[in-house]
Enzyme design. Structure first.
Site, PDB file in Angstrom:
ATOM      1  N   GLU A  50       0.805  -1.221   0.000  1.00 33.13           N
ATOM      2  CA  GLU A  50       0.000   0.000   0.000  1.00 33.13           C
ATOM      3  C   GLU A  50       0.839   1.272   0.000  1.00 33.13           C
ATOM      4  OE1 GLU A  50      -0.581  -2.622   1.931  1.00 33.13           O
ATOM      5  OE2 GLU A  50      -2.701  -3.199   1.740  1.00 33.13           O
ATOM      6  N   PHE A 112     -12.155  -6.856  13.823  1.00 32.94           N
ATOM      7  CA  PHE A 112     -11.047  -7.362  13.013  1.00 32.94           C
ATOM      8  C   PHE A 112     -10.652  -6.313  11.973  1.00 32.94           C
ATOM      9  CE2 PHE A 112      -9.613  -9.781   9.211  1.00 32.94           C
ATOM     10  CZ  PHE A 112      -8.388 -10.180   9.733  1.00 32.94           C
ATOM     11  N   LYS A 162     -17.515  -0.389   5.348  1.00 36.28           N
ATOM     12  CA  LYS A 162     -17.943  -1.386   4.368  1.00 36.28           C
ATOM     13  C   LYS A 162     -19.449  -1.320   4.062  1.00 36.28           C
ATOM     14  CE  LYS A 162     -17.854  -6.370   3.671  1.00 36.28           C
ATOM     15  NZ  LYS A 162     -16.862  -7.413   3.436  1.00 36.28           N
ATOM     16  N   MET A 473      24.395   8.109   2.237  1.00 38.31           N
ATOM     17  CA  MET A 473      24.275   9.420   2.850  1.00 38.31           C
ATOM     18  C   MET A 473      24.549   9.352   4.352  1.00 38.31           C
ATOM     19  SD  MET A 473      23.988  12.527   2.403  1.00 38.31           S
ATOM     20  CE  MET A 473      23.178  13.155   0.935  1.00 38.31           C
TER      21      MET A 473
HETATM   22  C1  TPP Z   1      12.445   5.163   5.281  1.00 41.05           C
HETATM   23  C2  TPP Z   1      13.752   5.777   5.618  1.00 41.05           C
HETATM   24  N1  TPP Z   1      14.553   5.183   6.522  1.00 41.05           N
HETATM   25  C3  TPP Z   1      15.753   5.732   6.823  1.00 41.05           C
HETATM   26  C4  TPP Z   1      16.158   6.897   6.240  1.00 41.05           C
HETATM   27  C5  TPP Z   1      17.511   7.518   6.603  1.00 41.05           C
HETATM   28  N2  TPP Z   1      18.384   7.559   5.424  1.00 41.05           N
HETATM   29  C6  TPP Z   1      18.536   8.651   4.680  1.00 41.05           C
HETATM   30  S1  TPP Z   1      19.551   8.437   3.365  1.00 41.05           S
HETATM   31  C7  TPP Z   1      19.830   6.837   3.812  1.00 41.05           C
HETATM   32  C8  TPP Z   1      20.729   5.985   2.981  1.00 41.05           C
HETATM   33  C9  TPP Z   1      20.136   5.586   1.705  1.00 41.05           C
HETATM   34  O1  TPP Z   1      20.964   4.608   1.136  1.00 41.05           O
HETATM   35  P1  TPP Z   1      20.905   4.299  -0.405  1.00 41.05           P
HETATM   36  O2  TPP Z   1      19.513   4.129  -0.837  1.00 41.05           O
HETATM   37  O3  TPP Z   1      21.844   3.216  -0.737  1.00 41.05           O
HETATM   38  O4  TPP Z   1      21.365   5.680  -1.042  1.00 41.05           O
HETATM   39  P2  TPP Z   1      22.815   6.337  -1.125  1.00 41.05           P
HETATM   40  O5  TPP Z   1      22.829   7.437  -0.097  1.00 41.05           O
HETATM   41  O6  TPP Z   1      23.840   5.282  -0.875  1.00 41.05           O
HETATM   42  O7  TPP Z   1      22.839   6.893  -2.509  1.00 41.05           O
HETATM   43  C10 TPP Z   1      19.136   6.505   4.964  1.00 41.05           C
HETATM   44  C11 TPP Z   1      19.206   5.211   5.645  1.00 41.05           C
HETATM   45  C12 TPP Z   1      15.274   7.488   5.321  1.00 41.05           C
HETATM   46  N3  TPP Z   1      15.542   8.641   4.721  1.00 41.05           N
HETATM   47  N4  TPP Z   1      14.096   6.902   5.011  1.00 41.05           N
END
Ligand code: TPP
Ligand code: MG
Lengths: 559, 163
Positions: A50, A112, A162, A473
């Site tokens: 979803e 439920f 519903k 990041m």
């Molecule tokens: C749902 C969610 N969980 C955690 C984060 C924290 N967060 C921000 S950037 C990141 C890393 C993302 O990794 P990746 O998709 O490999 O991208 P990269 O930065 O390596 O390009 C995280 C964990 C977030 N923004 N969203």
């Protein structure tokens, strides 16, 4: 005309001019799905989670410049939508979410799959409703679409028990919406507009700062006209990319934490900011005390709460961006304006001394290089969705958006897992467009199941994974501020994305050599079907410039 | 930080969930509610919320704008700098040992309150007035030993031309 609640729902969606919705069935909405099967006016795309339905609806709204619709069941179906709703809420995107609910007689009994959906989503919707009376169904749906798309847009949720969906009534078209407590102010105050013209005339170092509001109010043309009339350079927030042509010489690039040197320096040194459709998020301002210390600020926003919330402004204008900008342009008439040549020269110097840069030497693919090639090969015309993290920032920095509604990202919430379902939503809205999800190896796994949706629905999307085997990041922050303690950010254990793509019936390509980047992109973009391109990139490349959180935006870490 | 007291009179749709929208707004944005009072108006579909909030001056503008932004809020009237009448109602159950009774009655008289319940060892006093009066009587009765208090929030209406 006798109709069931479910039929009324579909009729009202169709009346809004929406031809595609995204959803997932369940017990509480089974009557709606029965009605969906027996009509062919509204197409339903079956997602695999979803959250994906809501992100897809969000991107559909942005690409189609209309409202997006998601439909889910009660309980877990509804709770799974919350991230998507919160993302659309942060980015002011018009969507309507229909959630199933247990029959009215059971509400409050911990039935439920009963959750208090209205309660859970109250803080992340513009407004929400529980429909308890079939006679109010059509008018509530109409109201929901009106609220979602007017004023400052945003998500509106309608909870549908519903039994209401099963009830048959004599359908009457609802009257036009008129709410005594909701009258967004579109028309700006003329005196304020006159003041803006004066400010522009007196400014030596003006800057325009465009945000998502410019795109939402379809005011790109006006922003561009204004900029050209008085030769004013333009920067943008992440949400504002594409509001002003990215290839125009007046474009400064993005502002903020990962903004360009010249954009951040321009804000730090300018004497006038004309801010349109922005909310001065902390990722843009850095430390508030040092933000634009020499500038008078004009702020145009449809939402009065955006004004004076984070930043004190000298010339607030409450109204629609487009209307306000048209008003300003008209008042500027055939007055002549300074060309600010000294200021433009200074900016040019910043651009030349400190451009965005990376070094694609050696044997390892640089992620920025992939985005630059993507930009070249698509001639800047693709719709780009992104995941979150470094991939998102590189897409923002190195893909130059000339047109609005082509960059679709989870800006305010920064929800990983946004990009793939968003690409599907954008493709559904614009079947003739090339749609590319710029992804990270971490984020893509958050809604990877939507590959099945893309393949099944023949909504061909191209996925470019910048695979650094890191939550990049977060790793970058650990590198800079946590002594390189890479706690839980190394993602060395990952699926083989090529095989994964194949398992879903898509096609996978891999590239780990700089001189094959172009060929891989070219093959992926030009092949039919949904394609996953796995680019093995430099693991420890970081996004620069970077302003450490809470510092002045002129205090950038450079490469 | 210096905070001021603000008195808001808010007209809202009389619908389920309105109060939680307002309460939710205040909690999610870390605004304070000092007191809140909700009741019907002469119009069947409209309720009036009278709210006292304490905050720094620049925050009150945000509060009013955020309230106005709620779809179910019809008007927000800031009475703070206007002419208005305000009342608070309190029921105060106080220890009434024989030797203190005369003193309590004197206080009740001075403040034009009423005794609405009497027991062997307590009086319950009804007090209506503004919040200063409320605070004053409480401080005078505290030495006697206040057993319980039930108090409404402030309600207020603008004076004739104060809208
Ligand atoms: C749902 C969610 N969980 C955690 C984060 C924290 N967060 C921000 S950037 C990141 C890393 C993302 O990794 P990746 O998709 O490999 O991208 P990269 O930065 O390596 O390009 C995280 C964990 C977030 N923004 N969203
Ligand atoms: Mg990564």
């Amino acid at each position: 005309m006798k109709l069931t609640g479910a039929q009324i729902l579909l009729k009202m969606i169709k009346e809004e001019g929406i031809d595609t919705i995204f959803g997932y069935p369940g017990g509480a909405v089974i009557d709606i799905y029965d009605a969906i099967a027996k009509q062919n006016q509204v197409k339903h795309i079956l997602v695999r989670h979803e959250q994906g339905a809501v992100h897809a609806a969000d991107a559909y709204a942005r690409a189609n410049k209309s409202v997006g619709v998601a439909l889910v069941t009660s309980g877990p179906g509804a709770t799974n939508t919350v991230t998507g709703i919160a993302s659309a809420h942060s980015d002011s995107i018009p969507i309507v979410i229909f959630t199933g609910q247990v029959p009215t007689g059971l509400i409050g009994n911990d039935a439920f799959q009963e959750v208090d959906t209205v309660g859970i989503t109250r803080p992340c919707t513009k407004h929400n409703y529980l429909v308890k009376d079939i006679n109010r169904l059509a008018s509530t749906i109409k109201e929901a679409f009106h609220l979602a798309s007017s004023g400052r847009p945003g998500p509106v949720l309608v909870d549908l028990p519903k039994d209401i969906m099963q009830t048959i009534i004599d359908f009457k078209k609802p009257a036009n919406v008129s709410l005594k407590s909701y009258r967004p102010n579109y028309k700006p105050n003329k005196k304020q507009l006159t003041k803006v013209v004066e400010l522009i005339q007196n400014a030596k170092k003006p800057v325009i700062f465009a945000g998502g509001g410019v795109i939402l109010s379809k005011a790109s043309e006006q922003i561009t006209t204004l900029a050209k009339m008085a030769n004013i350079p333009v920067t943008g927030s992440l949400m504002g990319l594409g509001a002003f042509p990215g290839s125009d010489p007046l474009w400064l690039g993005m502002l903020g934490m990962h903004g360009t040197y010249r954009a951040n320096m321009s804000i730090g040194n300018c004497d006038l900011i004309i801010a349109a459709g922005v909310r001065f998020d902390d990722r843009v301002t850095g430390s508030i005390d040092t933000f634009a210390p020499h500038a008078k600020i004009v702020q145009i926003d449809i939402d009065p709460t955006s004004i004076h919330k984070n930043i004190k402004v000298q010339c607030p204008i409450v109204g629609d961006c487009k209307t306000a900008l048209e008003g300003i342009i008209q008042l500027m008439g055939n007055k002549t304006f300074d060309r600010h040549s000294e200021w433009i020269g200074q900016i040019q110097e910043w651009k030349e001394t400190t451009p965005l840069r990376y070094d694609q030497g050696g044997k390892i693919v640089k992620p920025q290089f992939v985005i630059e090639k993507l930009y070249e090969l698509t001639k800047g015309e693709a719709i780009i969705t992104t995941e979150v993290g470094q991939n998102q920032m590189w897409a923002a920095q190195y893909y130059h958006f000339d047109k609005p509604n082509h960059f679709i990202t989870s800006g305010g919430l920064g929800a990983m897992g946004f990009g793939l379902p968003a690409a599907i939503g954008a493709k559904a809205a614009c079947p003739d467009k090339l749609v590319v999800d710029v992804a990270g190896d971490g984020s893509i796994q958050m809604n990877i199941q939507e590959l099945m949706t893309a393949v099944e629905s023949e909504l061909d999307v191209k996925i470019v994974i910048l695979n650094n085997q890191y939550l990049g990041m977060v790793r970058q922050w650990q590198e800079l501020f946590y002594d390189k303690v890479y706690s839980s950010t190394a993602m060395v254990n990952a699926p083989d994305f090529v095989k994964l793509a194949e398992a879903y019936g898509a096609k996978g390509l891999r590239c780990d050599k700089p001189d094959e980047v172009e060929a891989t992109l070219s093959e992926g973009l030009n092949s039919k079907g949904t394609i996953v391109m796995d680019f093995i990139v430099d693991r420890e490349e970081s996004v620069y410039p970077m302003v450490p959180a809470g510092q002045a935006i002129t205090e950038m870490l450079l490469v | 930080m210096k905070t001021d007291r603000y008195l808001l009179s808010i007209l809202v749709d009389d619908e389920p969930g309105v109060l939680s929208r307002i309460a939710g707004l205040f909690s999610s944005r870390a605004f304070n509610i000092d007191s809140l009072s909700v009741a019907n108006t002469t119009e069947p579909e409209i309720s009036r919320i009278t709210m006292v909030t304490r905050c720094e001056p620049h925050i009150i503008e945000q509060i009013k704008k955020q309230l106005n932004k709620l779809i179910n809020v019809i008007t927000v009237n800031d009475l703070t700098d206007k002419k208005y009448v305000q009342r608070q109602l309190a029921l105060i159950k106080v220890n009434a040992q024989p030797e203190k009774r005369a003193e309590i009655l004197r206080i009740v008289d001075i403040f034009r309150c009423k005794i609405v319940d009497v027991g062997l060892s307590h009086y319950t006093i009804e007090m209506s007035g503004n919040s200063d009066k409320h605070d004053a009587i409480i401080s005078l009765l505290t030495p006697m030993g206040i057993i319980e208090i039930a108090s409404t929030g402030t309600i207020a209406l603008a004076r004739e031309n104060g809208r």
